[in-house]
Design a protein around this motif. Structure first.
Motif, PDB file in Angstrom:
ATOM      1  N   LEU A   1      47.676  36.048  41.940  1.00  0.00           N
ATOM      2  CA  LEU A   1      46.393  35.262  42.237  1.00  0.00           C
ATOM      3  C   LEU A   1      45.946  34.769  41.000  1.00  0.00           C
ATOM      4  O   LEU A   1      45.549  33.469  41.003  1.00  0.00           O
ATOM      5  CB  LEU A   1      45.335  36.137  42.921  1.00  0.00           C
ATOM      6  CG  LEU A   1      45.681  36.506  44.306  1.00  0.00           C
ATOM      7  CD1 LEU A   1      44.489  37.356  45.103  1.00  0.00           C
ATOM      8  CD2 LEU A   1      45.998  35.442  45.389  1.00  0.00           C
TER       9      LEU A   1
ATOM     10  N   ALA B   1      40.714  34.579  46.150  1.00  0.00           N
ATOM     11  CA  ALA B   1      41.649  33.549  47.285  1.00  0.00           C
ATOM     12  C   ALA B   1      40.576  32.671  47.818  1.00  0.00           C
ATOM     13  O   ALA B   1      41.002  31.496  48.161  1.00  0.00           O
ATOM     14  CB  ALA B   1      42.236  34.713  48.232  1.00  0.00           C
TER      15      ALA B   1
ATOM     16  N   THR C   1      46.884  37.522  50.204  1.00  0.00           N
ATOM     17  CA  THR C   1      45.787  38.784  49.997  1.00  0.00           C
ATOM     18  C   THR C   1      45.767  39.607  51.246  1.00  0.00           C
ATOM     19  O   THR C   1      45.690  40.790  50.986  1.00  0.00           O
ATOM     20  CB  THR C   1      44.390  38.011  49.661  1.00  0.00           C
ATOM     21  OG1 THR C   1      44.431  37.355  48.465  1.00  0.00           O
ATOM     22  CG2 THR C   1      43.414  39.309  49.155  1.00  0.00           C
TER      23      THR C   1
ATOM     24  N   LYS D   1      49.207  42.221  42.985  1.00  0.00           N
ATOM     25  CA  LYS D   1      47.732  41.742  43.378  1.00  0.00           C
ATOM     26  C   LYS D   1      47.333  40.523  42.409  1.00  0.00           C
ATOM     27  O   LYS D   1      47.493  39.522  42.533  1.00  0.00           O
ATOM     28  CB  LYS D   1      46.688  42.952  43.129  1.00  0.00           C
ATOM     29  CG  LYS D   1      47.223  44.134  44.080  1.00  0.00           C
ATOM     30  CD  LYS D   1      46.728  45.430  43.852  1.00  0.00           C
ATOM     31  CE  LYS D   1      47.231  46.609  44.497  1.00  0.00           C
ATOM     32  NZ  LYS D   1      46.712  48.137  43.928  1.00  0.00           N
TER      33      LYS D   1
ATOM     34  N   TRP E   1      39.701  40.351  45.447  1.00  0.00           N
ATOM     35  CA  TRP E   1      40.788  39.613  45.734  1.00  0.00           C
ATOM     36  C   TRP E   1      40.534  38.492  46.802  1.00  0.00           C
ATOM     37  O   TRP E   1      40.924  37.522  46.767  1.00  0.00           O
ATOM     38  CB  TRP E   1      42.178  40.237  45.751  1.00  0.00           C
ATOM     39  CG  TRP E   1      42.453  41.262  44.675  1.00  0.00           C
ATOM     40  CD1 TRP E   1      42.608  42.449  44.603  1.00  0.00           C
ATOM     41  CD2 TRP E   1      42.639  40.587  43.420  1.00  0.00           C
ATOM     42  NE1 TRP E   1      42.693  43.031  43.159  1.00  0.00           N
ATOM     43  CE2 TRP E   1      42.886  41.692  42.393  1.00  0.00           C
ATOM     44  CE3 TRP E   1      42.643  39.392  42.770  1.00  0.00           C
ATOM     45  CZ2 TRP E   1      42.885  41.633  41.141  1.00  0.00           C
ATOM     46  CZ3 TRP E   1      42.715  39.150  41.205  1.00  0.00           C
ATOM     47  CH2 TRP E   1      43.055  40.201  40.702  1.00  0.00           C
TER      48      TRP E   1
END
Length: 232
Positions: free
Chosen positions: A41, A128, A146, A37, A124
């Motif tokens: 990112l 993103a 994602t 996760k 997330w």
């Protein structure tokens, strides 16, 4: 309570959920590990922060706005989960019993926390989206990643209904869009950037701690606060 849309997707997935024990195990691992996760990112945001270019200040302001929108998204997601009517997670719903592979999670964490909206999707997808607004090609990869490695596994193993994910994603996109607009971003991101330039030691130390907390979604801190509260 599930919708017809949710049920159609969950029934489709259930036809394949037990087809391969190896795939089931892989998806369970992906859904439960932070390394799939934020540990993917957040380094992308760090790379954007440190790369050189003509738009360096703008990109850094956008990174700050993206992180801020992620924090707000996570906080709002958890508030909504408490404030809105409770929604049982699919894996705990008797009407959907047997449709999902066991995820091996603590039953209390599954049965006592409402599934709507998905705070994972809010956080997330917000991050993103920020990457996408800064750097289209990297952001496209971030959004696809994602969707495939954060959102889809949580539907596959029954931790969320598809509409939990869609609602969380929509809210995350909205927060990032608002936070990154010039009129909003310059009010808070520009002063933070200037302060970090004046006090890099303190600024980057706090940034490191913040990145860690986002990667873990503040779970360690929340567990500590809950344990302290119960002890007092």
């Amino acid at each position: 309570m599930h919708t017809t849309f949710d049920l159609a997707i969950q029934m489709f997935l259930s036809q394949h959920a037990f087809a391969s024990p190896a795939i089931n195990h892989l998806v369970r691992v992906i859904s439960g590990q932070v390394m799939f996760k934020g540990l993917v990112l957040m380094p992308m945001l760090c790379f954007i922060w440190f790369r050189q270019g003509d738009r360096k200040d703008w990109e850094r302001e956008m990174v700050i706005a993206t992180v801020a929108s992620g924090i707000v998204s996570l906080a709002v997601g958890r508030v909504l989960a408490v404030a809105l009517p409770f929604r049982l997670r699919p894996i705990s719903d008797p009407a959907l019993h047997g449709l999902f592979p066991s995820v091996g999670l603590d039953s209390a964490s599954v049965t006592t926390w409402s599934s709507f909206p998905s705070d994972h999707a809010m956080l997330w997808i917000a991050v993103a989206t920020g990457i996408f607004l800064i750097w289209r090609s990297a952001g496209t990869v971030a959004l696809l990643y994602t969707a495939a490695f954060i959102c889809f596994p949580r539907v596959f193993v029954g931790l969320h209904h598809p509409t939990d994910i869609l609602a969380g994603a929509a809210i995350g996109i909205l927060f990032t869009y608002i936070a990154t607009r010039d009129a909003v971003r310059q009010r808070f991101a520009t002063p933070i950037l200037r302060w970090m330039e004046r006090s890099p030691g303190v600024g980057y130390t706090l940034a490191l701690l913040l990145v860690f907390e986002l990667v873990t979604q503040f779970d360690e801190t929340l567990h500590l606060l809950h344990a302290t509260t119960r002890a007092l």
